[in-house]
Design a protein around this motif. Structure first.
Motif, PDB file in Angstrom:
ATOM      1  N   UNK A 224       0.840  -1.204   0.000  1.00  0.00           N
ATOM      2  CA  UNK A 224       0.000   0.000   0.000  1.00  0.00           C
ATOM      3  C   UNK A 224       0.871   1.248   0.000  1.00  0.00           C
ATOM      4  N   UNK A 225       1.956   1.199   0.745  1.00  0.00           N
ATOM      5  CA  UNK A 225       2.892   2.319   0.788  1.00  0.00           C
ATOM      6  C   UNK A 225       3.459   2.601  -0.604  1.00  0.00           C
ATOM      7  N   UNK A 226       3.905   1.550  -1.285  1.00  0.00           N
ATOM      8  CA  UNK A 226       4.499   1.698  -2.615  1.00  0.00           C
ATOM      9  C   UNK A 226       3.479   2.210  -3.625  1.00  0.00           C
ATOM     10  N   UNK A 227       2.276   1.645  -3.584  1.00  0.00           N
ATOM     11  CA  UNK A 227       1.225   2.080  -4.506  1.00  0.00           C
ATOM     12  C   UNK A 227       0.874   3.542  -4.280  1.00  0.00           C
ATOM     13  N   UNK A 228       0.801   3.949  -3.017  1.00  0.00           N
ATOM     14  CA  UNK A 228       0.485   5.338  -2.703  1.00  0.00           C
ATOM     15  C   UNK A 228       1.545   6.291  -3.210  1.00  0.00           C
TER      16      UNK A 228
END
Length: 247
Positions: A224-228
Protein backbone atom coordinates in the motif's frame (compact mmCIF):
# COMPACT_ATOMS: atom_id res chain seq x y z
CA UNK A 1 13.42 -2.69 21.22
CA UNK A 2 14.36 -3.58 17.66
CA UNK A 3 17.98 -3.08 16.57
CA UNK A 4 18.96 0.30 15.18
CA UNK A 5 16.14 2.06 17.00
CA UNK A 6 15.58 5.72 16.27
CA UNK A 7 15.82 8.23 19.12
CA UNK A 8 13.20 10.87 18.45
CA UNK A 9 13.67 14.61 18.59
CA UNK A 10 10.87 16.82 19.83
CA UNK A 11 9.78 18.53 16.65
CA UNK A 12 6.75 17.47 14.65
CA UNK A 13 8.87 16.34 11.70
CA UNK A 14 10.66 13.76 13.82
CA UNK A 15 7.91 11.17 13.30
CA UNK A 16 8.24 11.36 9.52
CA UNK A 17 12.00 10.80 9.82
CA UNK A 18 11.39 7.93 12.23
CA UNK A 19 8.82 6.33 9.92
CA UNK A 20 11.17 6.25 6.93
CA UNK A 21 13.80 4.51 9.05
CA UNK A 22 11.19 2.16 10.51
CA UNK A 23 9.89 1.14 7.08
CA UNK A 24 13.39 0.29 5.88
CA UNK A 25 13.73 -2.08 8.82
CA UNK A 26 10.19 -3.35 8.15
CA UNK A 27 11.30 -4.47 4.70
CA UNK A 28 14.37 -6.14 6.19
CA UNK A 29 12.20 -8.02 8.65
CA UNK A 30 9.89 -9.09 5.83
CA UNK A 31 12.84 -10.63 4.02
CA UNK A 32 13.81 -12.51 7.18
CA UNK A 33 10.24 -13.76 7.63
CA UNK A 34 10.09 -15.04 4.06
CA UNK A 35 13.43 -16.84 4.34
CA UNK A 36 12.35 -18.39 7.65
CA UNK A 37 9.21 -19.77 6.00
CA UNK A 38 11.11 -21.17 3.04
CA UNK A 39 13.65 -22.93 5.29
CA UNK A 40 11.25 -23.78 8.10
CA UNK A 41 12.33 -26.61 10.39
CA UNK A 42 10.50 -26.29 13.69
CA UNK A 43 12.72 -28.63 15.71
CA UNK A 44 16.05 -27.33 14.40
CA UNK A 45 15.12 -23.65 14.35
CA UNK A 46 12.63 -23.21 17.17
CA UNK A 47 14.75 -20.76 19.17
CA UNK A 48 15.70 -18.76 16.05
CA UNK A 49 12.07 -18.52 14.94
CA UNK A 50 10.89 -17.40 18.37
CA UNK A 51 13.66 -14.80 18.41
CA UNK A 52 12.62 -13.49 14.98
CA UNK A 53 8.95 -13.29 16.00
CA UNK A 54 9.92 -11.44 19.19
CA UNK A 55 12.02 -8.95 17.23
CA UNK A 56 9.22 -8.28 14.76
CA UNK A 57 6.71 -7.74 17.57
CA UNK A 58 9.20 -5.38 19.27
CA UNK A 59 9.53 -3.53 15.96
CA UNK A 60 5.79 -2.82 15.97
CA UNK A 61 5.92 -1.83 19.63
CA UNK A 62 8.61 0.70 18.74
CA UNK A 63 6.31 2.21 16.13
CA UNK A 64 3.47 2.65 18.60
CA UNK A 65 5.74 4.07 21.27
CA UNK A 66 6.98 6.72 18.85
CA UNK A 67 3.47 7.36 17.58
CA UNK A 68 2.31 7.85 21.18
CA UNK A 69 4.91 10.56 21.64
CA UNK A 70 3.83 12.19 18.39
CA UNK A 71 0.16 12.02 19.44
CA UNK A 72 0.98 13.75 22.71
CA UNK A 73 2.93 16.48 20.90
CA UNK A 74 0.39 17.16 18.14
CA UNK A 75 -2.72 14.99 18.03
CA UNK A 76 -4.33 17.09 15.29
CA UNK A 77 -1.47 16.35 12.93
CA UNK A 78 -1.79 12.63 13.68
CA UNK A 79 -5.35 12.87 12.35
CA UNK A 80 -4.02 14.51 9.17
CA UNK A 81 -0.68 12.73 8.68
CA UNK A 82 1.47 14.26 5.97
CA UNK A 83 3.82 11.27 6.23
CA UNK A 84 1.20 9.07 4.54
CA UNK A 85 0.02 9.27 0.94
CA UNK A 86 -3.66 9.97 0.15
CA UNK A 87 -4.09 6.25 -0.58
CA UNK A 88 -2.72 5.30 2.83
CA UNK A 89 -4.82 7.95 4.57
CA UNK A 90 -7.95 6.69 2.81
CA UNK A 91 -7.81 3.34 4.63
CA UNK A 92 -7.03 4.64 8.11
CA UNK A 93 -9.37 4.05 11.04
CA UNK A 94 -8.69 6.46 13.91
CA UNK A 95 -5.14 7.17 12.64
CA UNK A 96 -4.19 3.54 11.98
CA UNK A 97 -5.25 0.25 10.45
CA UNK A 98 -8.57 -1.27 11.41
CA UNK A 99 -8.00 -4.02 14.02
CA UNK A 100 -10.32 -6.31 12.07
CA UNK A 101 -7.72 -6.41 9.31
CA UNK A 102 -5.69 -8.84 11.44
CA UNK A 103 -8.42 -11.46 11.14
CA UNK A 104 -8.66 -11.05 7.37
CA UNK A 105 -4.89 -11.54 7.09
CA UNK A 106 -5.09 -14.71 9.20
CA UNK A 107 -7.83 -16.31 7.10
CA UNK A 108 -6.17 -15.32 3.83
CA UNK A 109 -2.61 -16.36 4.69
CA UNK A 110 -3.15 -19.43 6.89
CA UNK A 111 -5.03 -22.45 5.58
CA UNK A 112 -4.34 -24.99 8.35
CA UNK A 113 -6.11 -23.47 11.34
CA UNK A 114 -7.54 -26.10 13.66
CA UNK A 115 -11.03 -25.99 15.10
CA UNK A 116 -9.93 -24.46 18.40
CA UNK A 117 -8.01 -21.72 16.60
CA UNK A 118 -10.98 -20.92 14.37
CA UNK A 119 -13.34 -20.66 17.34
CA UNK A 120 -10.90 -18.49 19.30
CA UNK A 121 -10.23 -16.18 16.36
CA UNK A 122 -13.95 -15.80 15.67
CA UNK A 123 -14.50 -14.88 19.32
CA UNK A 124 -11.67 -12.34 19.19
CA UNK A 125 -13.09 -10.92 15.97
CA UNK A 126 -16.49 -10.41 17.61
CA UNK A 127 -14.92 -8.75 20.66
CA UNK A 128 -12.71 -6.47 18.55
CA UNK A 129 -15.65 -5.43 16.38
CA UNK A 130 -17.62 -4.43 19.47
CA UNK A 131 -14.72 -2.29 20.72
CA UNK A 132 -14.19 -0.78 17.25
CA UNK A 133 -17.82 0.28 17.16
CA UNK A 134 -17.55 1.83 20.61
CA UNK A 135 -14.43 3.84 19.66
CA UNK A 136 -15.97 4.93 16.36
CA UNK A 137 -18.99 6.28 18.25
CA UNK A 138 -16.71 7.99 20.76
CA UNK A 139 -14.81 9.76 17.97
CA UNK A 140 -18.09 10.77 16.32
CA UNK A 141 -19.25 12.32 19.58
CA UNK A 142 -15.99 14.25 19.87
CA UNK A 143 -16.33 15.51 16.30
CA UNK A 144 -19.92 16.56 16.93
CA UNK A 145 -18.81 18.51 20.00
CA UNK A 146 -16.59 20.66 17.79
CA UNK A 147 -19.68 21.97 15.99
CA UNK A 148 -21.68 22.48 19.16
CA UNK A 149 -21.70 25.07 21.93
CA UNK A 150 -19.62 26.27 23.63
CA UNK A 151 -16.96 26.07 20.91
CA UNK A 152 -19.12 27.41 18.09
CA UNK A 153 -20.55 30.14 20.30
CA UNK A 154 -17.07 31.21 21.37
CA UNK A 155 -15.76 31.10 17.81
CA UNK A 156 -18.70 33.24 16.66
CA UNK A 157 -18.15 35.78 19.39
CA UNK A 158 -14.44 35.98 18.63
CA UNK A 159 -14.96 36.07 14.87
CA UNK A 160 -17.58 38.79 15.02
CA UNK A 161 -15.43 40.67 17.55
CA UNK A 162 -18.51 41.44 19.60
CA UNK A 163 -16.50 40.93 22.74
CA UNK A 164 -12.86 39.88 22.84
CA UNK A 165 -11.41 39.70 26.32
CA UNK A 166 -8.75 37.68 28.09
CA UNK A 167 -11.57 35.66 29.67
CA UNK A 168 -12.85 34.56 26.26
CA UNK A 169 -9.31 33.80 25.14
CA UNK A 170 -8.83 31.58 28.16
CA UNK A 171 -12.20 29.92 27.59
CA UNK A 172 -11.35 29.14 23.95
CA UNK A 173 -7.94 27.77 24.91
CA UNK A 174 -9.49 25.63 27.62
CA UNK A 175 -12.04 24.10 25.25
CA UNK A 176 -9.40 23.44 22.59
CA UNK A 177 -7.25 21.72 25.22
CA UNK A 178 -10.21 19.56 26.23
CA UNK A 179 -10.79 18.64 22.58
CA UNK A 180 -7.15 17.69 22.07
CA UNK A 181 -7.16 15.59 25.23
CA UNK A 182 -10.30 13.74 24.12
CA UNK A 183 -8.77 13.05 20.69
CA UNK A 184 -5.52 11.91 22.24
CA UNK A 185 -7.37 9.49 24.49
CA UNK A 186 -9.34 7.93 21.66
CA UNK A 187 -6.18 7.50 19.55
CA UNK A 188 -4.41 5.82 22.45
CA UNK A 189 -7.38 3.50 22.99
CA UNK A 190 -7.50 2.65 19.28
CA UNK A 191 -3.77 1.91 19.20
CA UNK A 192 -4.13 -0.24 22.31
CA UNK A 193 -6.90 -2.21 20.58
CA UNK A 194 -4.73 -2.65 17.49
CA UNK A 195 -1.74 -3.95 19.42
CA UNK A 196 -3.63 -6.21 21.83
CA UNK A 197 -5.66 -7.71 18.97
CA UNK A 198 -2.52 -8.53 16.98
CA UNK A 199 -0.75 -9.91 20.06
CA UNK A 200 -3.69 -12.16 20.93
CA UNK A 201 -3.87 -13.44 17.36
CA UNK A 202 -0.14 -14.23 17.41
CA UNK A 203 -0.64 -16.03 20.71
CA UNK A 204 -3.11 -18.42 19.06
CA UNK A 205 -0.81 -19.38 16.18
CA UNK A 206 2.00 -21.91 15.95
CA UNK A 207 5.47 -20.69 14.84
CA UNK A 208 5.00 -21.29 11.11
CA UNK A 209 1.54 -19.71 11.18
CA UNK A 210 3.03 -16.70 12.98
CA UNK A 211 5.62 -16.31 10.24
CA UNK A 212 2.88 -16.36 7.59
CA UNK A 213 0.68 -13.88 9.47
CA UNK A 214 3.49 -11.41 10.14
CA UNK A 215 4.68 -11.71 6.53
CA UNK A 216 1.19 -10.99 5.21
CA UNK A 217 0.87 -7.93 7.46
CA UNK A 218 4.23 -6.50 6.37
CA UNK A 219 3.61 -7.22 2.70
CA UNK A 220 0.25 -5.46 2.76
CA UNK A 221 1.63 -2.39 4.51
CA UNK A 222 4.62 -2.08 2.18
CA UNK A 223 2.51 -2.71 -0.93
CA UNK A 224 0.00 0.00 0.00
CA UNK A 225 2.89 2.32 0.79
CA UNK A 226 4.50 1.70 -2.61
CA UNK A 227 1.23 2.08 -4.51
CA UNK A 228 0.49 5.34 -2.70
CA UNK A 229 3.89 6.78 -3.51
CA UNK A 230 3.60 5.72 -7.15
CA UNK A 231 0.20 7.37 -7.50
CA UNK A 232 1.54 10.57 -5.96
CA UNK A 233 4.55 10.54 -8.30
CA UNK A 234 2.26 10.06 -11.31
CA UNK A 235 -0.06 12.83 -10.12
CA UNK A 236 2.87 15.18 -9.62
CA UNK A 237 4.26 14.33 -13.06
CA UNK A 238 0.88 14.98 -14.67
CA UNK A 239 0.60 18.30 -12.86
CA UNK A 240 4.11 19.30 -13.96
CA UNK A 241 3.25 18.42 -17.57
CA UNK A 242 0.05 20.49 -17.44
CA UNK A 243 1.95 23.43 -15.99
CA UNK A 244 4.60 23.13 -18.71
CA UNK A 245 1.99 22.99 -21.46
CA UNK A 246 0.23 26.00 -20.01
CA UNK A 247 3.33 28.17 -20.12
Amino acid sequence: MAGGSYRSSHDDNSFEVFLESWLIRQEQYLNELIVAQETFDEEAQESDIKDLISRVVAHYQEYYEEKSRMTHRNVLRVFSPTWFSPLERSILWITGFNPGLAFNLVTESIKDLNEHQVESINWLRHEAKFQERSLTEELANIQESVAAPPLVELAHRVGMQVIYTDNINEEVDENIDLLKTALENVVMDADRLRTTTAERVVGLLNPLQCLKFLSAAAQLQLRVRMMGMQREAERQQQQDNENSNGC
